[in-house]
Design a protein around this motif. Structure first.
Motif, short mmCIF file in Angstrom:
data_model
loop_
_atom_site.label_atom_id
_atom_site.label_comp_id
_atom_site.label_asym_id
_atom_site.label_seq_id
_atom_site.Cartn_x
_atom_site.Cartn_y
_atom_site.Cartn_z
N THR A 36 0.85 -1.18 0.00
CA THR A 36 0.00 0.00 0.00
C THR A 36 0.88 1.23 0.00
O THR A 36 1.89 1.28 0.70
N GLN A 38 0.85 5.52 0.21
CA GLN A 38 0.05 6.66 0.64
C GLN A 38 0.59 7.94 0.01
O GLN A 38 1.78 8.23 0.15
N PRO A 46 -4.98 6.07 -0.11
CA PRO A 46 -3.96 5.03 -0.25
C PRO A 46 -4.30 4.12 -1.44
O PRO A 46 -5.48 3.89 -1.71
N THR A 48 -3.57 0.34 -3.20
CA THR A 48 -3.07 -0.98 -2.86
C THR A 48 -2.81 -1.80 -4.12
O THR A 48 -3.59 -1.76 -5.06
#
Ligand code: ADP
Ligand code: MG
Length: 367
Positions: A36, A38, A46, A48
């Motif tokens: 993930t 950010q 975020p 993934t």
């Protein structure tokens, strides 16, 4: 033959001094096979990604509330070189011994850990030296009557020129580099590239050292940084099973790519013309080949795959969509300041994992 998808691994390294001095935040987290990331300027979003492997090598340090770097607990989460070898290197070795071609590519921005993962530094041996050690070990201890020959080559692609990193004396280097030729059976190959027969991993280690030295001198000579060139090691393994009258041949391609950060500066045709030379035509074309192959896998209509547009993609043609079991390791900086580059690496890796290869055992009667 069955289809093999390209396997993709991601690995995040520790902060370097520059990042630590800048008080960087880590924008990457990993859990099992998910990674993930950010956006440091947007806490809402975020992203993934899921790959075959995700290696948390962000080591020992984390930032405490008062802004100090303190050892992470438990430090044992750190994925070390041995761990990465067992997942990625061992499979390549097993495949090669069975007669499959195998390819391992390291992709990522400069300083993200490509060479650390592929070659390693000091006692932290990377995938290539460990693979060679285990290969010779496996050949020594195998019980059957096979005879083996191993050939080692090492080259650099810089500005679409092929430089033999094992040729003696840079004075004898042909201007313009070695020629890439094509043959019906063999596909693309480098004409006149030195292939050194090897008997031990110590000999391979010595050749790698020689090649690395030549690479450094060559890039100084051309006023270039080695982060702009691609390094390719080819290990050829020939196994003769005399009782069965069968010969198996496999090529192992080990590729430390140029830093991915330059790719976008060559984004448009206009930029490319402005540069005058196509320093990273190979990397740009690699991206285009991978995108086209990903589209093929998604069932889109693709007219042709642009392998012929660069030296790198010519030499990797069978590794990408062809007769090879292929792994990509995408390396990441953990730092917020590298967010854009890391995001672009993750997107690239996501396209790569869609590629379908068709690997076959390369065997035939012994001549
Ligand atoms: P690249 O080849 O992508 O330009 P390097 O492999 O040379 O980057 O890595 C840059 C620096 O980061 C090196 O000093 C290296 O030792 C360190 N480093 C990279 N990956 C790791 C890792 N997984 N664990 C510890 N240190 C690492
Ligand atoms: Mg490097």
């Amino acid at each position: 033959p069955g289809k093999d998808s390209v396997k993709v691994a991601v690995r995040v390294r520790p902060f370097n001094k520059r990042e630590r001095d800048a008080g960087s935040q880590c924008v990457i987290t990993m859990s099992s096979t998910t990674t993930t990331i950010q956006d440091p300027r947007n806490q809402q979003s975020p992203r993934t990604f899921t790959f075959d492997y995700a290696y948390w090598s962000h080591s020992g340090f984390t930032r405490s509330k008062d802004g100090l770097y303190v050892p992470e607990e438990p430090a044992s989460r750190y994925a070390d070189q041995g761990h990465v070898f067992l997942d990625l290197g061992q499979g390549i070795l097993d495949n090669a011994l069975q007669g499959y071609n195998a390819t391992l590519l390291a992709y990522g921005q400069t300083g993200s850990g490509k060479s650390y993962s592929m070659v390693g530094y000091g006692p932290n041996k990377g995938l290539v030296p460990t693979l060679c050690e285990r290969l010779f070990q496996a050949l020594r201890t195998n019980q059957d009557s096979r005879q083996c020959q191993i050939f080692f080559s090492m080259l650099e692609i810089y500005n679409e020129q092929v430089i033999d990193l094992l040729s003696r004396g840079s004075g004898s280097r042909p201007p313009g580099g070695l020629k890439v030729r094509e043959e019906q059976q063999r596909g693309f190959y480098v004409e006149g590239l030195r292939r050194v027969p090897c008997e031990s991993s110590a000999q391979v280690a010595q050749l790698m050292e020689q090649g690395t030295r030549t690479r450094t001198t060559a890039s100084t000579h051309m006023n270039a940084s080695s982060s702009r060139s691609h390094m390719l090691i080819v290990l050829q393994l020939k196994q003769i099973f005399s009782k069965e009258n069968i010969t198996k041949q496999s090529n192992i391609n080990l590729v430390d790519l140029a830093g991915s950060e330059r790719q976008r500066s060559l984004g448009s045709e206009a930029d490319r013309l402005k540069e005058g030379t196509a320093i990273n035509l190979s990397l740009t074309t690699l991206g285009n080949v991978i995108s086209s192959l990903a589209d093929v896998a998604l069932g889109k209509r693709v007219v042709h795959i642009p392998y012929r547009y660069s030296v790198l993609t010519k030499l990797l043609q069978s590794a990408l969509g062809g007769n090879s079991r292929t792994i990509m390791i995408a390396t990441l900086s953990p730092a917020d300041i590298c967010y854009e580059e890391s995001m672009s690496t993750l997107r690239f890796a996501e396209r790569a994992k869609r590629i379908q290869n068709r690997a076959v055992v390369n065997e035939g009667p012994t001549e």
